[in-house]
Design a protein around this motif. Structure first.
Motif, short mmCIF file in Angstrom:
data_model
loop_
_atom_site.label_atom_id
_atom_site.label_comp_id
_atom_site.label_asym_id
_atom_site.label_seq_id
_atom_site.Cartn_x
_atom_site.Cartn_y
_atom_site.Cartn_z
N LEU A 1 -3.07 7.26 13.98
CA LEU A 1 -3.07 5.84 13.66
C LEU A 1 -2.48 5.74 12.11
CD1 LEU A 1 -3.96 3.30 14.92
CD2 LEU A 1 -6.22 3.37 13.99
N ALA A 2 -2.78 6.42 11.30
CA ALA A 2 -2.40 6.56 9.65
C ALA A 2 -1.01 6.71 9.71
CB ALA A 2 -3.38 7.31 8.99
N GLY B 1 -4.61 14.62 3.37
CA GLY B 1 -5.95 14.17 3.17
C GLY B 1 -5.83 12.71 2.66
N MET B 2 -5.07 12.54 1.54
CA MET B 2 -4.90 11.35 1.05
C MET B 2 -4.36 10.12 1.98
SD MET B 2 -5.55 12.32 -2.04
CE MET B 2 -6.23 13.62 -1.48
N ASN C 1 2.95 4.47 11.28
CA ASN C 1 3.87 3.69 10.49
C ASN C 1 4.36 4.31 9.20
OD1 ASN C 1 4.21 1.54 12.88
ND2 ASN C 1 2.16 1.09 12.00
N LEU D 1 -4.30 11.61 10.64
CA LEU D 1 -4.74 10.81 11.91
C LEU D 1 -3.47 10.10 12.52
CD1 LEU D 1 -7.67 9.74 13.09
CD2 LEU D 1 -7.19 7.57 11.92
N SER E 1 -5.04 10.33 5.34
CA SER E 1 -6.34 10.23 6.23
C SER E 1 -7.48 9.12 5.34
CB SER E 1 -6.99 11.14 6.47
OG SER E 1 -6.46 12.18 7.50
N PHE E 2 -7.74 9.42 4.22
CA PHE E 2 -8.38 8.71 3.36
C PHE E 2 -8.14 7.12 3.14
CE2 PHE E 2 -10.06 8.11 -1.36
CZ PHE E 2 -11.46 7.81 -0.80
N ILE E 3 -6.82 7.01 2.50
CA ILE E 3 -6.50 5.55 1.97
C ILE E 3 -5.39 4.87 2.96
CG2 ILE E 3 -4.53 5.81 0.64
CD1 ILE E 3 -8.04 4.78 -0.81
N ASN E 4 -4.85 5.73 3.95
CA ASN E 4 -4.02 4.88 4.83
C ASN E 4 -2.91 3.98 4.23
OD1 ASN E 4 -4.56 2.48 7.47
ND2 ASN E 4 -2.91 3.88 7.18
N PRO E 5 -1.93 4.84 3.45
CA PRO E 5 -0.83 4.00 2.88
C PRO E 5 0.14 3.60 3.99
CG PRO E 5 -0.81 6.28 2.24
CD PRO E 5 -2.01 6.13 3.11
N SER E 6 1.02 2.84 3.54
CA SER E 6 2.21 2.71 4.44
C SER E 6 3.62 3.50 3.96
CB SER E 6 2.44 1.37 4.81
OG SER E 6 2.84 0.63 3.85
N ASN F 1 0.73 -1.16 -0.02
CA ASN F 1 -0.11 0.01 0.04
C ASN F 1 1.05 1.24 -0.03
OD1 ASN F 1 -3.01 -1.10 0.50
ND2 ASN F 1 -1.77 -2.10 2.06
N LYS G 1 1.54 16.00 10.97
CA LYS G 1 0.65 17.12 11.93
C LYS G 1 -0.85 16.97 11.44
CE LYS G 1 0.20 21.90 12.98
NZ LYS G 1 -1.28 22.22 12.38
N ARG G 2 -0.96 16.66 10.18
CA ARG G 2 -2.59 17.01 9.87
C ARG G 2 -3.56 15.68 9.71
NH1 ARG G 2 -5.77 20.90 9.77
NH2 ARG G 2 -7.34 19.03 9.04
#
Lengths: 396, 396
Positions: free
Chosen positions: A362-363, A324-325, A366, A360, A327-332, A205, A357-358
Motif C-alpha cells: 500500500l505504501a 523502513g522509513m 504510488n 508495505l 513503512s513508517f512515514i508513507n511518503p509519495s 510528502n 520488495k521490503r
C-alpha cells in the motif's frame, strides 16, 4: 483533535509568495487566488507598495469587463543564497523571483572555523556587490553542513564543524548586512530547493536523501519541512543496518554510513585497487595517487564489475534503511541527491528494488524513487527560498 | 516555503473544541482565548445556540467590571465511541465533554465480517439507548484493526479482516444512525486518545507504539496525526531487524513482528514450556492447555529468568526499530501501549536502553519513553475525540 488551531499565513505573506512563484499577476487574479474581497486586496497591496516590496506593472490583458492592472515584486529585491559545504562555498545573488543574477563557487574548509569562513563569504559578497549584482540585500539564506537550531539561527553540536558550535550566525550576518537572515542545515535547504523548483514541485510528502561525505535526509510532510522536536530530524546516517557490522566513528556498530557514503566508497575503492580486484581503480590510483567515491561511479559507468558491485551493495544498504522509513512515514516520493547521486541509475535501481520488495505494498503502490533535478544547485536554490521566506515574513 | 498556506480552523470549530476540553467558559474568557472582538464572538455563539450545540449556563464569577455569562456545550450531545479489535468490541457513549455515560466490552471475531459485526454493534448501541445512555447520537467515531482510508471512511486491504475490504463503514453507520461518522485505524485512535487526555497531552511530536497481536505506530507531528500519502504511515511491524532472520507471514525475512509481538511471544512461550527451560510457563501450560504473551509477562513479573529474557529480547528488537525512527523523525515522546504494554518496566527499560544508546544524542536529550496512561481505554477515548471532531466540523 484537541490540537491548537493552525494560524493562517498573513495575506501579505501569501501575496508576496504568489508574486515570487508566479511572476506578475493582475489584481483580479490575486483576488481570485486568495478568495479576497477586492477592497481588502487593495489595502493589502497598498501597504506592500508603500513598503517598496511590490509595484504596479501596467495594465493586465483583458478578460472582458474593466481592465485589471498588473502588480509585480520590486525588481530591486536581492537575496543572497549561501550554501556552505564541508569543503565548498556556493553563493548566488537572486532577484525577488529567485532568478540567479550572479553565482560563485570555490573550495573551502568548513573546519577553518566561522571567522575565516565568514570573512571569505563577505569578500565574495563584496565582489558581487561591486560587480553590480546588488546594491543592498533584502535577505540572506544560509545552509550549513551540520545540525542547526533554526529558531536560534545557529549550528548546534555540529560534528564536522570545529569552532562553529552555537556561533551566532544569523545575528552576525544580520548586523553585517542589515537584513534578515535564515539558517538551516544543508539537507533541508536542498529539499526546500527541490520542492520549490525541482522534481518535488508541489509534492507534499517526500524525503530528500543527500548522499555525500555522509548521508542525511530532508523530510517534507503535509507541505512543511519537518525538523523534529530538537531540530535534528533526518539524521539517518547512523541508523543501524547490521548489528554485527563494523564500528562507526560515532561509536556504535553497523551504522548506514559505515556501509555507504562518500567516505565508505572511497575506502572500499582503495582496498579494491590495492587488492587487484579492480583494474580500473588500480589505473586511477596510479594516475591520481588517491581515489574518491567519484572514481567508483566513473569506473562503474565504464562497466568495471567490482565498482558496479560496490555501488549495488551501497544502494542495497541505503534501500534497507529507506524501506523502513517508507513503512513508517508513507511518503509519495523519495528524491536522491548530493554528490553521489552521480552514481545514477545503477544506484537508483538497487534502492528501488529493496524498497519495493521490503515495504508495505500500500505504501509503495504510488511511490516514486527519483534523482534530484537541481543537482548541485539544489542547495543554493533552497537557500534563496529561505531568504525570500524570511523577507516575506519580516517585511510587515 | 512555497507550500500553500494552511487554513485556519473556523471559529465555531475552535469554540466547540474549547468548550469540550475546558468545560463551561465565560464569554470574556472565550473572547480572550481566541483574541476575537466581542461582537464577532457574540454572533458566532448565537449561531451555535441556534444550532442547539451550546447554551447559556448562568452568570460567570466576577472578574471585576460587568459580569460575564457562561456558555457550555448542550448537555444532550451524545457520541458513540466504537473500538473494534481483532477479538473485541468496546463501545462507550459519552457526553459532549467526552465523559463516558455508559460502556460495554465483549469478545468478538473481526473476521466474522462486517455484516455480523455491525449487527452486534447495533444491538449493543440499541441496548444502551434503551438503557437511557442516549436518545439520539450526535456523531460516531470508530477504530478498526487495519489500514483505513480516513477520507473514504472505509478499511483498505486489511490483512486480518476478511470481507471488510472497502466496506463503506462510514456511510452504512451514518445512514443507520442519522449522524456523521469518522473512521480511523486502531493505533491512530489510541494515539489521539492519549494526546487528548493521557500522558501525551499537549505533546506535539510523539509516537504511540501499540504492541498487541502485531505492532503498529501512531504518529503525531506538529500537533497533527500524520497518516502518510496513502494513509498507511506507522506500519512498523514489518520493518526488517535482521536480514538473516526467520521468514515472516508477510513473505519477507526478519520483520520486527517475527521477533516481537503477542504472536511471537506466545510461540516462544510454548517452546520454552515444552523444552523445560521455564518451569513457570510449563506449570501454566499444564493448567491452561495453551499460553499467551500475558503468561510470559506474568511469569517475568514473578522472576522467571527465561521469561525475563524473552521480554528483554523483544524490547531490544523493538528498541532497534524505534532508535531508527527517533533518528529519522526526532519526536519528543514515545508512548508504549496496547495489550503487551503490561510487560511494564522491564520492557520499557530495555527499549530505553537501546534507543538512548543507538540514536543521536541531540535527539534523545529530551526524549521521554513512557507507558500509556489510558491503557485499554485509549482506543475508545480516541474514538470519542474523532466523533466530536467530525461533529464540530459538520455542524455549521
Amino acid at each position: 483533535m484537541g490540537a491548537p488551531p493552525q494560524l493562517t499565513e498573513p495575506i501579505s505573506y501569501q501575496l508576496l509568495c504568489l508574486l515570487r512563484d508566479l511572476g506578475p499577476q493582475s489584481r483580479v487574479e490575486l483576488a481570485d487566488r486568495l478568495t479576497l474581497p477586492r477592497s481588502r486586496l487593495a489595502s493589502e497591496l497598498d501597504a506592500l507598495v508603500d513598503a517598496s516590496l511590490i509595484r504596479g506593472a501596467g495594465p493586465a490583458e483583458s478578460r472582458g469587463g474593466r481592465r485589471s492592472t498588473l502588480v509585480e515584486l520590486n525588481p530591486e529585491i536581492r537575496y543572497a543564497a549561501i550554501d556552505l559545504g564541508a569543503t565548498s562555498i556556493d553563493v548566488e545573488i537572486t532577484d525577488g523571483r529567485l532568478e540567479p543574477l550572479a553565482a560563485h563557487s570555490e573550495e573551502a574548509d568548513i573546519s577553518a572555523g566561522p571567522t575565516i569562513m565568514l570573512r571569505r563569504v563577505n569578500e565574495i559578497l563584496q565582489k558581487m556587490r561591486v560587480g553590480g549584482a546588488y546594491d543592498r540585500l533584502s535577505a540572506i539564506g544560509v545552509g550549513l553542513p551540520g545540525p542547526v537550531s533554526v529558531r536560534d539561527g545557529m549550528p548546534v553540536f555540529p560534528p564536522i564543524m570545529p569552532g562553529w558550535d552555537r556561533f551566532p550566525l544569523r545575528s552576525t550576518l544580520g548586523i553585517e548586512h542589515g537584513c534578515p537572515v535564515a539558517v538551516d542545515n544543508d539537507v533541508n535547504i536542498m529539499s526546500i530547493g527541490e520542492r520549490h523548483s525541482g522534481i518535488a514541485h508541489t509534492i507534499d510528502n517526500f524525503l530528500f536523501v543527500k548522499i555525500g561525505t555522509g548521508i542525511g535526509c530532508g523530510i517534507h510532510l503535509g507541505g512543511q519541512v519537518h525538523r523534529g522536536a530538537d531540530g535534528c530530524a533526518g539524521d539517518i546516517g547512523h541508523i543501524q543496518v547490521d548489528g554485527k557490522g563494523p564500528v562507526c566513528y560515532c561509536g556504535n556498530v553497523g551504522c548506514l554510513e559505515v556501509f555507504f557514503s562518500g567516505t565508505a566508497l572511497a575506502r572500499e575503492a582503495m582496498v579494491a585497487a590495492r587488492s587487484g580486484s579492480s583494474a580500473a581503480l588500480a589505473r586511477r590510483l596510479a594516475a591520481q595517487g588517491t581515489l574518491t567515491a567519484k572514481d567508483v561511479g566513473d569506473a562503474a559507468a565504464e562497466g568495471d564489475v567490482t565498482c558496479i558491485n560496490l555501488v549495488r551493495a551501497g544502494g542495497r544498504h541505503l534501500g534497507e534503511v529507506l524501506a523502513g522509513m517508507v513503512s513508517f512515514i508513507n511518503p509519495s516520493m523519495i528524491v536522491i541527491g548530493g554528490g553521489l547521486a552521480g552514481l545514477g541509475h545503477l544506484l537508483l535501481a538497487e534502492i528501488r528494488g529493496v524498497v519495493y520488495k521490503r515495504s508495505l505494498p500500500l505504501a509503495t503502490g504510488n511511490l516514486l524513487v527519483v534523482l534530484s533535478e537541481l543537482g548541485p544547485r539544489a542547495g543554493v536554490t533552497g537557500a534563496a527560498v529561505l531568504a525570500s521566506d524570511v523577507a516575506h515574513r519580516q517585511s510587515f
